[in-house]
Design an enzyme around this catalytic site. Structure first.
Site, short mmCIF file in Angstrom:
data_model
loop_
_atom_site.label_atom_id
_atom_site.label_comp_id
_atom_site.label_asym_id
_atom_site.label_seq_id
_atom_site.Cartn_x
_atom_site.Cartn_y
_atom_site.Cartn_z
N CYS A 141 -6.47 -2.86 8.69
CA CYS A 141 -7.29 -2.62 7.50
C CYS A 141 -8.67 -3.26 7.66
O CYS A 141 -8.83 -4.46 7.44
CB CYS A 141 -6.57 -3.17 6.26
SG CYS A 141 -7.45 -2.82 4.74
N CYS A 144 -10.17 -4.64 4.45
CA CYS A 144 -9.55 -5.91 4.03
C CYS A 144 -10.02 -7.07 4.90
O CYS A 144 -10.34 -8.15 4.41
CB CYS A 144 -8.04 -5.84 4.15
SG CYS A 144 -7.32 -4.35 3.48
N ASP A 145 -10.05 -6.87 6.20
CA ASP A 145 -10.19 -8.00 7.13
C ASP A 145 -11.52 -8.03 7.88
O ASP A 145 -11.80 -9.01 8.58
CB ASP A 145 -9.03 -7.98 8.15
CG ASP A 145 -7.69 -8.24 7.46
OD1 ASP A 145 -7.70 -8.86 6.38
OD2 ASP A 145 -6.65 -7.80 7.99
C1 LIG Z 1 -2.73 -6.16 7.60
C2 LIG Z 1 -3.12 -5.72 6.20
C3 LIG Z 1 -4.01 -6.50 5.50
C4 LIG Z 1 -4.38 -6.12 4.22
N1 LIG Z 1 -5.25 -6.91 3.53
C5 LIG Z 1 -5.65 -6.56 2.29
C6 LIG Z 1 -6.58 -7.35 1.57
O1 LIG Z 1 -7.06 -8.38 2.05
N2 LIG Z 1 -6.92 -6.92 0.33
C7 LIG Z 1 -6.44 -5.77 -0.22
O2 LIG Z 1 -6.78 -5.44 -1.37
N3 LIG Z 1 -5.55 -5.00 0.44
C8 LIG Z 1 -5.15 -5.37 1.68
N4 LIG Z 1 -4.28 -4.57 2.37
C9 LIG Z 1 -3.82 -3.32 1.75
C10 LIG Z 1 -2.72 -3.66 0.73
O3 LIG Z 1 -1.76 -4.47 1.35
C11 LIG Z 1 -2.10 -2.40 0.16
O4 LIG Z 1 -3.10 -1.55 -0.36
C12 LIG Z 1 -1.12 -2.73 -0.94
O5 LIG Z 1 -0.14 -3.65 -0.49
C13 LIG Z 1 -0.41 -1.49 -1.46
O6 LIG Z 1 0.47 -1.89 -2.44
P1 LIG Z 1 1.73 -1.01 -2.88
O7 LIG Z 1 2.35 -1.77 -3.99
O8 LIG Z 1 1.31 0.38 -3.12
O9 LIG Z 1 2.70 -0.94 -1.62
P2 LIG Z 1 3.17 -1.92 -0.47
O10 LIG Z 1 2.46 -3.22 -0.49
O11 LIG Z 1 3.12 -1.10 0.76
O12 LIG Z 1 4.69 -2.20 -0.86
C14 LIG Z 1 5.64 -1.20 -0.77
C15 LIG Z 1 6.96 -1.77 -1.23
O13 LIG Z 1 7.93 -0.72 -1.32
C16 LIG Z 1 9.14 -1.16 -0.76
N5 LIG Z 1 9.92 0.02 -0.38
C17 LIG Z 1 9.61 1.00 0.50
N6 LIG Z 1 10.61 1.90 0.56
C18 LIG Z 1 11.56 1.49 -0.34
C19 LIG Z 1 12.83 1.98 -0.74
N7 LIG Z 1 13.34 3.11 -0.22
N8 LIG Z 1 13.56 1.27 -1.65
C20 LIG Z 1 13.05 0.13 -2.20
N9 LIG Z 1 11.84 -0.36 -1.86
C21 LIG Z 1 11.12 0.30 -0.94
C22 LIG Z 1 8.72 -2.07 0.39
O14 LIG Z 1 9.78 -2.94 0.76
C23 LIG Z 1 7.56 -2.81 -0.28
O15 LIG Z 1 8.05 -3.88 -1.04
C24 LIG Z 1 -3.86 -4.93 3.64
C25 LIG Z 1 -2.95 -4.16 4.36
C26 LIG Z 1 -2.57 -4.55 5.63
C27 LIG Z 1 -1.56 -3.71 6.38
#
Ligand SMILES: Cc1cc2nc3c(=O)[nH]c(=O)nc-3n(C[C@H](O)[C@H](O)[C@H](O)COP(=O)(O)OP(=O)(O)OC[C@H]3O[C@@H](n4cnc5c(N)ncnc54)[C@H](O)[C@@H]3O)c2cc1C
Length: 322
Positions: A141, A144-145
């Site tokens: 990302c 992000c980083d």
């Molecule tokens: C390396 C990295 C660094 C990042 N740094 C930043 C940052 O500094 N700032 C920022 O704003 N964003 C950052 N991001 C982006 C950010 O992490 C994502 O945009 C955000 O986490 C998305 O949130 P979400 O709740 O949609 O899903 P996610 O965080 O992807 O969470 C998905 C969840 O769904 C669960 N899940 C999946 N399938 C199932 C299932 N079948 N049953 C039950 N649970 C399930 C997983 O276990 C997880 O808990 C970063 C991403 C990465 C990869």
């Protein structure tokens, strides 16, 4: 009722910023949400160290700590958080219908409303040196980083629109960006390609792949390989960004929920409504554009409000009919 079947008002699938924000709002609206965390409790942010851009943390915060705090906040209002993976779903097409979700292939949850926040998984190259240095300079990302590499030399891998956009984003912050494109052309739109080629501090390398990420604890360099000539070259970098795409975690919804050609859930207009009444989608699972914790949290809030309104409408209709 069998003890392997439970009925809830609101089931939340996924425990990232979207899921926890939905949980905070749903719990405060007395919807008694039940959340299943999936295989990655806390979601993608648990794979990163410093989160500097989430509002409310002037000194920044590390990703896992932030997610523990979000969990505590959701639990404070009565969210029940359980470890478990939803392995299949059976959604009712009727307004007011009961949706079924099977957890870990054995327990069935019946839910009046469902909020899907299963996120998307960043794709990596799969090299051992890349995996070893994830969080130590290898990131998926740039938005992000990228800031952590201000004024430094970095590299990015990818050839699509996102890679092109992230390369130009990095070029604004970093000293030099080496961009590795595996083929002899880019998949990005002509306009995005033009942005890349007209940015002086992007060094674009076609037919070039990562041979090895160099460094012990943190990224110190990159060995690149030209896949036409076999020639290898080492460069000094401090950050490597992988921009080869994301896979939305939507396999279990195939055939039931509308998705785009890459598997992202489709929501209606400015809402989180899916094509199934009572099923809502929030976070990265329905957003391939912004993919940030704060935008995921924002749509998590929307999903809980949409679910609350949906349940209220149904209850009103039931009262009128009674
Ligand atoms: C390396 C990295 C660094 C990042 N740094 C930043 C940052 O500094 N700032 C920022 O704003 N964003 C950052 N991001 C982006 C950010 O992490 C994502 O945009 C955000 O986490 C998305 O949130 P979400 O709740 O949609 O899903 P996610 O965080 O992807 O969470 C998905 C969840 O769904 C669960 N899940 C999946 N399938 C199932 C299932 N079948 N049953 C039950 N649970 C399930 C997983 O276990 C997880 O808990 C970063 C991403 C990465 C990869």
């Amino acid at each position: 009722m069998s003890d392997t079947i439970e009925r809830v008002k609101c089931l939340i699938i996924g425990s990232g910023p979207a899921g926890y924000t939905a949980a905070i709002y749903a719990a405060r609206a007395d919807m008694k949400p039940l959340m299943y965390t999936g295989m990655e409790p806390g979601g993608q942010l648990t794979t990163t160290t410093e989160v500097d851009n989430f509002p409310g943390y002037p000194e920044g915060i590390d990703g896992p700590t932030m997610m523990v705090q979000l969990q505590k906040q959701a639990e404070r209002f009565g969210t029940e958080v359980r470890i478990g993976m939803v392995t299949s779903v059976e959604f009712s097409k009727e307004v007011g219908g009961i949706h079924k979700a099977t957890v870990d292939n054995n327990k069935v949850i019946e839910a009046e409303s469902v909020i899907i926040s299963t996120g998307a998984t960043a794709k990596y190259l799969g090299l051992p040196s890349e995996q070893k240095l994830r969080g130590g300079g290898v990131s998926a990302c740039a938005v992000c980083d990228g800031f952590f590499y201000k004024g430094q030399d970095v590299a990015i891998v990818g050839a699509g629109d996102t890679a092109a956009e992230e390369a130009t984003y990095l070029a604004n912050i970093c000293n030099k960006v080496t961009m590795l494109v595996r083929k002899d052309y880019m998949k990005a739109s002509k306009a995005m390609q033009h942005r890349v080629t007209s940015t002086p501090n992007i060094d674009l390398r076609y037919n070039t792949e990562v041979d090895e990420v160099l460094g012990d604890m943190v990224v110190e360099g990159l060995r690149m390989k030209n896949n036409e000539t076999g020639e290898k070259e080492e460069i000094a970098i401090t950050g490597l960004f992988i921009a080869i795409g994301h896979k939305p975690n939507t396999d279990i919804f195939k055939g039931q929920l509308d998705m785009d050609e890459t598997g992202y859930l489709i929501t209606k207009g400015k809402t989180t409504k899916t094509n199934i009444p009572g099923v809502f989608a929030s976070g990265d699972v329905q957003d391939k554009e912004y993919r940030q914790a704060v935008t995921a949290a924002g749509t998590g809030c929307m999903a809980a409000l949409d679910a609350e309104r949906y349940l209220a409408t149904i209850e009103t209709e039931e009262e009128v009919e009674a």
